[in-house]
Design a protein around this motif. Structure first.
Motif, PDB file in Angstrom:
ATOM      1  N   HIS A   1       0.840  -1.217   0.000  1.00 37.91           N
ATOM      2  CA  HIS A   1       0.000   0.000   0.000  1.00 37.91           C
ATOM      3  C   HIS A   1       0.864   1.252   0.000  1.00 37.91           C
ATOM      4  O   HIS A   1       2.026   1.214   0.407  1.00 37.91           O
TER       5      HIS A   1
ATOM      6  N   GLU B   1      -4.967   0.715   3.236  1.00 33.85           N
ATOM      7  CA  GLU B   1      -4.465  -0.372   4.096  1.00 33.85           C
ATOM      8  C   GLU B   1      -4.476   0.085   5.546  1.00 33.85           C
ATOM      9  O   GLU B   1      -4.717  -0.694   6.465  1.00 33.85           O
TER      10      GLU B   1
ATOM     11  N   HIS C   1       7.772  -6.325   3.065  1.00 29.80           N
ATOM     12  CA  HIS C   1       7.405  -5.253   3.996  1.00 29.80           C
ATOM     13  C   HIS C   1       8.478  -5.108   5.067  1.00 29.80           C
ATOM     14  O   HIS C   1       9.206  -6.048   5.358  1.00 29.80           O
TER      15      HIS C   1
ATOM     16  N   GLN D   1       8.563  -3.683  11.124  1.00 31.37           N
ATOM     17  CA  GLN D   1       7.858  -2.719  11.991  1.00 31.37           C
ATOM     18  C   GLN D   1       7.942  -3.140  13.470  1.00 31.37           C
ATOM     19  O   GLN D   1       7.203  -2.623  14.301  1.00 31.37           O
TER      20      GLN D   1
ATOM     21  N   GLY E   1      -0.961  -5.764  10.780  1.00 33.26           N
ATOM     22  CA  GLY E   1      -1.862  -6.232   9.733  1.00 33.26           C
ATOM     23  C   GLY E   1      -1.272  -5.869   8.382  1.00 33.26           C
ATOM     24  O   GLY E   1      -0.509  -4.911   8.265  1.00 33.26           O
ATOM     25  N   HIS E   2      -1.590  -6.663   7.381  1.00 30.95           N
ATOM     26  CA  HIS E   2      -1.084  -6.381   6.019  1.00 30.95           C
ATOM     27  C   HIS E   2      -2.101  -6.845   4.987  1.00 30.95           C
ATOM     28  O   HIS E   2      -2.974  -7.680   5.282  1.00 30.95           O
TER      29      HIS E   2
HETATM   30 MN    MN Z   1       0.089  -2.948   7.586  1.00 34.47          MN
END
Ligand code: MN
Ligand code: HGY
Ligand code: MN
Ligand code: MN
Length: 411
Positions: free
Chosen positions: A84, A129, A191, A194, A358-359
């Motif tokens: 996103h 997202e 990704h 995080q 979340g993804h």
């Molecule tokens: Mn996410």
């Protein structure tokens, strides 16, 4: 499995360029879904997609797809990459954008290599997202995966009172394709982690095999406005105090449990919000997460029970609105193994892990074999301007994606 590597300078340059689009007056990165600043980010991505010679498609929820389908490709089910480009408020430059731009870079590299894929390869930038302006989060990929009706999604009212469908039309991204107009053969999302795990362990790549469950609720507590100076404590129906008890309950319960459960109250507002008026109304959000579905349900039940008791003890009214609810996901073990192999073939240590965030992959996993690749986040920081991942880690992760895609696109 390793082959030619990608154009590192181009990828890093694009991440930085996109990271400068959508800064507010204070210099914070804010590209909320379907906003004017997000439009600028979308426009930049579209320019790069067209410049790469890919076909462009936008669906009705505004998901953007860059499609590489060379002549002679027979299999219709594409290999889907992406993430996103919308952000939270005060975001870093990597969350989401890294996966979208790496997906584009991988396609451009394979095209330049002269690879003849057996199937189309597509890179997506999914709408909303983050879910900051319109709930639920992962909305574009959820609609694409058939988990949310398109009309319901387009009618979503934002925290600013706007309607998502009108905003998508206003920014020129209310596309004509029906969501899910193609079903992917598989989906891989690259990704940043995080979180703190990879940096702490000194591991450059993770093959993500699970993603935890997410429960979002909005709680509204109603009491009585009254004078802060004249109203005895015993006579108060103080919505602010009741809210504070709930917030403390959530934190204490999560801290006391020896489970991975996390609880966050990220938004709160009081009415009338005046220094000398006892709050008549408190509205706040609850973000509960746990890798185990049964435990997540237990946490939701414990919160509901506590809200009941607070309503009686504090003599306040309490209403709860569910904003999002996603079960934990187990990703495709075959692709997870492929990621591990690709990393190790490049001499990169790799571990498996569960995603705390979340993804979009959580949604696409409903309709196609999916998995994720993580690279380290320095300090485990994200959803914060200090979010940072070293260039060498960004490139290593993108090259792992390249090798996995090269394999899956030709099988
Ligand atoms: Mn996410
Ligand atoms: O909330 C999340 O984990 C995601 O970034 N939307
Ligand atoms: Mn993200
Ligand atoms: Mn995020």
């Amino acid at each position: 499995m390793t082959g030619q590597s990608l154009d590192a300078a181009r990828l890093i340059g694009r991440i930085r360029t996109l990271g400068e689009i959508g800064r507010d007056a204070d210099g914070r990165l804010v590209r909320l879904a379907a906003s004017d600043t997000e439009k600028l980010g979308r426009d930049q991505f579209v320019t790069w997609v067209k410049g790469a010679g890919l076909d462009l498609a936008v669906d009705r929820i505004g998901n953007i797809f860059g499609i590489w389908k060379p002549d002679g490709v027979t299999d219709d089910a594409p290999l889907l990459l992406g993430s996103h480009i919308d952000t939270v408020i005060g975001a870093g430059i990597y969350d989401g954008c890294y996966g979208v731009l790496s997906g584009l870079e991988v396609i451009e590299t394979l095209k330049a290599e002269g690879l003849t894929p057996s199937r189309p390869v597509v890179v997506a930038a999914f709408t909303n997202e983050e879910g900051v302006r319109y709930a639920p989060d992962m909305m574009g990929s959820l609609v694409y995966a058939g988990g949310l009706d398109i009309e319901t999604a387009l009618a979503t009212i934002g925290t600013d009172g706007t309607v998502l469908g009108q905003e998508l039309r206003r920014i020129g991204y209310a596309g004509e394709h029906e969501p899910g107009f193609f079903r992917p053969h598989a989906y891989i999302e690259l990704h940043i982690e995080q979180g703190p795990v990879l940096e702490r362990e000194g591991i450059p790549v993770a093959a993500v095999e699970y993603l935890q469950g997410i429960s979002w609720q909005r709680v509204t507590i109603t009491g009585d406005a009254n004078h802060a100076g004249t109203t005895p404590i015993s006579m108060r129906r103080d919505a602010g105090h009741a809210a504070a008890r709930v917030i403390t309950f959530l934190r204490d319960r999560a801290r006391a449990s020896n489970t991975p459960t996390v609880a966050t109250v990220g938004c709160i507002s009081f009415e009338p919000n005046a220094i000398n008026v006892i709050p008549s109304r408190a509205t706040f959000t609850v973000d509960l997460r746990d890798p185990d579905e049964d435990r997540l349900q237990e946490e939701e039940a414990a919160l509901a029970e506590f809200l009941e008791s607070i309503s009686t003890e504090e003599q306040v009214g309490i209403s709860v609105e569910r904003l999002a609810r996603f079960e934990p996901v187990k990703f495709d073990q075959g692709i997870v193994t492929l990621i591990e192999t690709a990393a190790r073939d490049r001499g990169l240590a790799c571990r498996r892990m569960t995603s705390g965030a979340g993804h979009d992959a959580q949604m696409i996993a409903r309709i196609a074999p999916s998995a994720m690749i993580f690279v380290p986040s320095i300090g485990g920081i994200s959803h914060n301007p200090k979010e940072y991942t070293a260039d060498e880690d960004l490139i290593a992760g993108a090259n792992v994606l390249l090798d996995v895609v090269r394999r899956l696109a030709t099988e």
